[in-house]
Motif scaffolding. Structure first.
Motif, PDB file in Angstrom:
ATOM      1  N   GLU A 225       8.833 -35.094  28.140  1.00 28.20           N
ATOM      2  CA  GLU A 225       8.531 -35.809  26.911  1.00 28.20           C
ATOM      3  C   GLU A 225       7.033 -35.763  26.609  1.00 28.20           C
ATOM      4  O   GLU A 225       6.622 -35.631  25.450  1.00 28.20           O
ATOM      5  CB  GLU A 225       9.009 -37.255  27.002  1.00 28.20           C
ATOM      6  N   LEU A 226       6.208 -35.845  27.638  1.00 29.83           N
ATOM      7  CA  LEU A 226       4.757 -35.767  27.423  1.00 29.83           C
ATOM      8  C   LEU A 226       4.367 -34.420  26.821  1.00 29.83           C
ATOM      9  O   LEU A 226       3.537 -34.355  25.907  1.00 29.83           O
ATOM     10  CB  LEU A 226       4.015 -35.991  28.733  1.00 29.83           C
ATOM     11  N   VAL A 227       4.950 -33.343  27.331  1.00 31.82           N
ATOM     12  CA  VAL A 227       4.638 -32.008  26.805  1.00 31.82           C
ATOM     13  C   VAL A 227       5.124 -31.887  25.362  1.00 31.82           C
ATOM     14  O   VAL A 227       4.393 -31.425  24.476  1.00 31.82           O
ATOM     15  CB  VAL A 227       5.250 -30.921  27.698  1.00 31.82           C
ATOM     16  N   ARG A 228       6.374 -32.300  25.135  1.00 28.98           N
ATOM     17  CA  ARG A 228       6.909 -32.248  23.765  1.00 28.98           C
ATOM     18  C   ARG A 228       6.052 -33.071  22.813  1.00 28.98           C
ATOM     19  O   ARG A 228       5.668 -32.606  21.730  1.00 28.98           O
ATOM     20  CB  ARG A 228       8.353 -32.781  23.752  1.00 28.98           C
ATOM     21  N   TYR A 229       5.735 -34.295  23.215  1.00 32.63           N
ATOM     22  CA  TYR A 229       4.990 -35.211  22.366  1.00 32.63           C
ATOM     23  C   TYR A 229       3.590 -34.688  22.069  1.00 32.63           C
ATOM     24  O   TYR A 229       3.151 -34.676  20.912  1.00 32.63           O
ATOM     25  CB  TYR A 229       4.913 -36.577  23.054  1.00 32.63           C
ATOM     26  N   ALA A 230       2.883 -34.244  23.098  1.00 34.21           N
ATOM     27  CA  ALA A 230       1.518 -33.750  22.890  1.00 34.21           C
ATOM     28  C   ALA A 230       1.500 -32.575  21.924  1.00 34.21           C
ATOM     29  O   ALA A 230       0.567 -32.437  21.110  1.00 34.21           O
ATOM     30  CB  ALA A 230       0.883 -33.365  24.218  1.00 34.21           C
TER      31      ALA A 230
END
Length: 283
Positions: A225-230
């Protein structure tokens, strides 16, 4: 595969470790462990080269180990990503990931000296899982897409000067950006060797006393989720690094515990990713 860089600062050469721990020199086929290399990395093909014995061996004894990524384009920090750390900081659980940026000049090797900055009074440690990007990512829609852009994982110490972070006005970046404030390594472990990034234990010691012991299972926002969100806010490029937050136990959350000072020793260990060690100095 476990990839690392050895040699003096600015003159490191890329190395891959075989399953038996033998080190093989990659400098004949790669300039460095940089974005260009990571964007074309095929761990299975590299493993076949190692098994075939076509790469020269290298003796690592006495050699400095550098950061496993050559000067990332950017280091993306995630704040307050563990519930217990948010609680010890007296902060509300964030509704969305908290993002800050660290300059690439903060990145050093896993055993390099960490410098308390001039004017620093409250230098703190943060044991973190770091994600290394291997493919260009923009506006990702799913966790599956996020998984496809990750080259691998390593250990980070997101060193922070709390006085600069909270007492000097402005953004967190002031407390995160001093030279030597992002030790990385020792290895970049390719994503295929990390079965579940949400099932890793992080441990940190200061002068032999354990201060942090947490699990990535306790992240508020998981790695994918962090990768997607960033990627919705910035283009992630090969070689970029995301440091994913720290569990409870930082000095800030331990009233009466002194902050880091020259001569202190910080050690961090993450399951399957190795161990790093820094001695504190003074800028």
């Amino acid at each position: 595969m476990k990839l690392l860089r050895v040699g003096p600062p600015g003159a490191e050469r890329p190395v891959v470790l075989g399953e038996d721990g033998t080190a093989y020199d990659l400098s004949g086929r790669a300039r460095d462990l940089d974005g260009a290399f990571l964007s074309g990395l095929d761990p299975a093909a590299l493993a076949r080269e190692v098994a075939a014995g076509v790469l020269p061996t290298v003796d690592l004894d006495g050699q400095r180990v550098g950061a496993p990524v050559a000067r990332p384009g950017k280091v993306v920090g995630i704040g307050l990503n563990y519930r217990d750390h948010a609680a010890e900081a007296g902060a509300a659980i964030p509704d969305e990931p908290v993002i800050f940026l660290k300059p690439s000049s903060t990145v050093v090797g896993p055993y390099d000296e960490v410098l308390v900055p001039r004017g620093g009074e409250k230098t703190d440690y943060e044991a973190e899982l770091a994600v290394v990007i291997g493919r260009t990512a923009r506006y990702l829609d799913s966790h599956a897409e996020a998984a496809g852009v990750i080259a691998g994982y390593t250990i980070a110490n997101d060193v922070t000067e709390r006085a600069f972070q909270f007492e000097r006005g402005g953004q967190w970046d002031k407390g995160k950006s001093a030279e030597t404030f992002t030790p990385l390594g020792p290895w970049l472990v390719t994503a295929d060797e990390v079965a579940d990034p949400q099932d890793l234990t992080l441990r940190l010691w200061v002068n032999g006393e354990q201060r942090q012991h947490g699990s990535t299972a306790e992240m508020i926002f998981p790695v994918l989720e962090l990768v997607r969100y960033a990627s919705r806010f910035m283009v992630l490029e090969p070689g970029d690094v995301i440091v994913t937050g720290t569990p409870a136990g930082v000095t800030l959350g331990r009233p009466g515990t002194p902050f880091l000072a020259p001569g202190d020793v910080v050690e961090i260990e993450v399951d399957g990713l190795g161990r790093q060690r820094q001695v504190l100095g003074k800028a």
